[in-house]
Design a protein around this motif. Structure first.
Motif, PDB file in Angstrom:
ATOM      1  N   VAL A 226       0.787  -1.518   0.277  1.00 13.45           N
ATOM      2  CA  VAL A 226       0.289  -0.043   0.104  1.00 13.45           C
ATOM      3  C   VAL A 226       1.001   0.874  -0.001  1.00 13.45           C
ATOM      4  O   VAL A 226       1.936   1.586   1.268  1.00 13.45           O
ATOM      5  CB  VAL A 226      -0.724   0.309   0.881  1.00 13.45           C
ATOM      6  N   ASN A 227       1.034   1.946  -1.221  1.00  7.87           N
ATOM      7  CA  ASN A 227       1.410   3.366  -1.680  1.00  7.87           C
ATOM      8  C   ASN A 227       2.932   3.106  -1.226  1.00  7.87           C
ATOM      9  O   ASN A 227       4.115   4.036  -0.555  1.00  7.87           O
ATOM     10  CB  ASN A 227       1.183   4.549  -0.213  1.00  7.87           C
ATOM     11  N   GLY A 228       3.179   1.979  -1.536  1.00  9.56           N
ATOM     12  CA  GLY A 228       5.114   1.587  -1.678  1.00  9.56           C
ATOM     13  C   GLY A 228       5.312   0.902  -0.529  1.00  9.56           C
ATOM     14  O   GLY A 228       6.337   0.427  -0.952  1.00  9.56           O
ATOM     15  N   GLU A 229       4.763   0.401   0.409  1.00  9.23           N
ATOM     16  CA  GLU A 229       5.114  -0.421   1.475  1.00  9.23           C
ATOM     17  C   GLU A 229       4.208  -1.745   1.936  1.00  9.23           C
ATOM     18  O   GLU A 229       3.183  -1.622   1.677  1.00  9.23           O
ATOM     19  CB  GLU A 229       4.006   0.943   2.872  1.00  9.23           C
ATOM     20  N   ARG A 230       5.321  -2.213   2.282  1.00  9.20           N
ATOM     21  CA  ARG A 230       4.564  -3.658   2.168  1.00  9.20           C
ATOM     22  C   ARG A 230       3.484  -3.528   3.383  1.00  9.20           C
ATOM     23  O   ARG A 230       4.367  -3.268   4.434  1.00  9.20           O
ATOM     24  CB  ARG A 230       5.333  -4.845   2.184  1.00  9.20           C
TER      25      ARG A 230
ATOM     26  N   ILE B 275      -5.919  -0.218  -7.703  1.00 11.87           N
ATOM     27  CA  ILE B 275      -5.404  -1.290  -7.331  1.00 11.87           C
ATOM     28  C   ILE B 275      -4.625  -1.709  -8.896  1.00 11.87           C
ATOM     29  O   ILE B 275      -5.319  -1.919  -9.776  1.00 11.87           O
ATOM     30  CB  ILE B 275      -6.038  -2.552  -7.692  1.00 11.87           C
ATOM     31  N   ASN B 276      -3.245  -1.961  -9.107  1.00  8.41           N
ATOM     32  CA  ASN B 276      -2.302  -2.508 -10.562  1.00  8.41           C
ATOM     33  C   ASN B 276      -3.254  -1.409 -11.840  1.00  8.41           C
ATOM     34  O   ASN B 276      -3.877  -2.474 -12.448  1.00  8.41           O
ATOM     35  CB  ASN B 276      -2.843  -4.281 -10.609  1.00  8.41           C
TER      36      ASN B 276
ATOM     37  N   ILE C 222      -0.840  -1.342  -4.612  1.00  8.82           N
ATOM     38  CA  ILE C 222      -2.311  -0.756  -3.899  1.00  8.82           C
ATOM     39  C   ILE C 222      -2.265   0.551  -3.828  1.00  8.82           C
ATOM     40  O   ILE C 222      -0.451   0.936  -2.954  1.00  8.82           O
ATOM     41  CB  ILE C 222      -3.308  -1.109  -2.647  1.00  8.82           C
ATOM     42  N   TRP C 223      -3.069   1.729  -4.138  1.00  7.46           N
ATOM     43  CA  TRP C 223      -2.556   3.213  -3.973  1.00  7.46           C
ATOM     44  C   TRP C 223      -3.620   3.292  -3.486  1.00  7.46           C
ATOM     45  O   TRP C 223      -5.145   3.739  -4.012  1.00  7.46           O
ATOM     46  CB  TRP C 223      -2.394   4.152  -5.057  1.00  7.46           C
ATOM     47  N   THR C 224      -3.620   4.837  -2.106  1.00  9.10           N
ATOM     48  CA  THR C 224      -4.566   5.800  -1.840  1.00  9.10           C
ATOM     49  C   THR C 224      -4.739   6.832  -1.983  1.00  9.10           C
ATOM     50  O   THR C 224      -3.168   7.016  -2.200  1.00  9.10           O
ATOM     51  CB  THR C 224      -4.877   5.405  -0.497  1.00  9.10           C
TER      52      THR C 224
ATOM     53  N   ASN D 102      -5.630  -1.190   8.765  1.00  5.82           N
ATOM     54  CA  ASN D 102      -4.016  -1.002   9.125  1.00  5.82           C
ATOM     55  C   ASN D 102      -3.462   0.296   8.972  1.00  5.82           C
ATOM     56  O   ASN D 102      -2.248   0.450   8.384  1.00  5.82           O
ATOM     57  CB  ASN D 102      -3.572  -1.968   7.832  1.00  5.82           C
ATOM     58  N   GLY D 103      -4.698   1.498   9.233  1.00  4.72           N
ATOM     59  CA  GLY D 103      -3.916   2.787   9.407  1.00  4.72           C
ATOM     60  C   GLY D 103      -4.498   3.691   8.234  1.00  4.72           C
ATOM     61  O   GLY D 103      -4.269   5.062   8.442  1.00  4.72           O
ATOM     62  N   PHE D 104      -4.458   2.983   6.954  1.00  4.43           N
ATOM     63  CA  PHE D 104      -5.444   3.990   5.789  1.00  4.43           C
ATOM     64  C   PHE D 104      -6.793   4.573   6.139  1.00  4.43           C
ATOM     65  O   PHE D 104      -7.338   4.471   5.162  1.00  4.43           O
ATOM     66  CB  PHE D 104      -4.927   2.926   4.588  1.00  4.43           C
TER      67      PHE D 104
END
Ligand code: FES
Ligand code: FES
Length: 158
Positions: free
Chosen positions: A10-14, A53-54, A73-75, A32-34
Motif C-alpha cells: 500500500v503506497n509503496g509499503e509492504r 489497484i494495479n 494499492i494506492w490511496t 491497518n491505518g489507511f
C-alpha cells in the motif's frame, strides 16, 4: 472461521496482516491505518472508498481483502508521493473544491488514474470520469475545475 494472512503493498509499503475471509479490502485498509480510504455506502455506489489497484480504480468496499493478495494499492494519501497526485491535491485546495472533504480522497484517486491514461481531457470527459463518485456538498463544479486545471497544466508541458 480461521484467519488468513494477506500480504500486499500500500503506497509503496509492504503490509502483512491476518484477515477473516469475509473482510472487505476497505475494512482491511482502515484497520491497518489507511483511514483516508473513507467508508460510505459499503455497496459500491458512492465511490468514497476508491483505491487504485494495479493501475485500475476499485471500490474497496466490494472487494475482499483476500482478493487483493500480492497487489499494489494506492490511496489518496499515498498519491502525494507521485507528481500528478500531488498536483491534484494542490489543485483541489487552490480551487476550493473541498467542503466537508468526505468524497475528496475517492475523487482524487479516480482523477489521478484517469489523467494517467488521458492527460488532457475536456470538462465533459472529466465529469464522465468521476461519475462514479458522489459528492453531497459541492455541486461538482469546483471539483471539475480542479481536475481541469491539472489537465491544462499537462497540456502546457507536452
Ligand atoms: S463505500 Fe464503497 S462505494 Fe460507497
Ligand atoms: S465535499 Fe462533502 S461530500 Fe464532497
Amino acid at each position: 472461521m480461521e484467519d488468513y494472512i494477506v500480504e500486499l503493498t500500500v503506497n509503496g509499503e509492504r503490509i502483512s496482516s491476518p484477515v477473516k475471509p469475509e473482510e472487505s479490502l476497505l475494512k482491511f485498509l482502515r484497520r491497518n491505518g489507511f483511514t483516508e480510504v473513507k467508508c460510505g455506502c459499503e455497496k459500491g455506489e458512492c465511490g468514497t472508498c476508491t483505491v487504485i489497484i494495479n493501475k485500475k480504480t476499485v471500490k474497496s468496499c466490494i472487494m475482499l481483502a483476500l482478493q487483493a493478495r500480492g497487489k499494489e494499492i494506492w490511496t489518496a494519501k499515498g498519491l502525494e508521493k507521485q507528481e500528478l497526485g500531488r498536483k491534484l491535491q494542490e489543485s483541489f485546495v487552490n480551487t476550493g473544491a473541498i467542503q466537508c472533504g468526505f468524497c475528496t480522497p475517492g475523487i482524487i484517486v479516480t482523477a489521478k488514474n484517469y489523467l494517467d491514461q488521458n492527460p488532457i481531457p475536456d470538462k465533459g470527459e472529466i465529469k464522465k470520469a468521476i461519475s462514479g463518485n458522489l459528492c453531497r456538498c459541492t455541486g461538482y463544479k469546483k471539483i471539475v475545475d480542479a481536475i481541469y486545471a491539472v489537465a491544462v497544466e499537462n497540456q502546457k508541458s507536452i
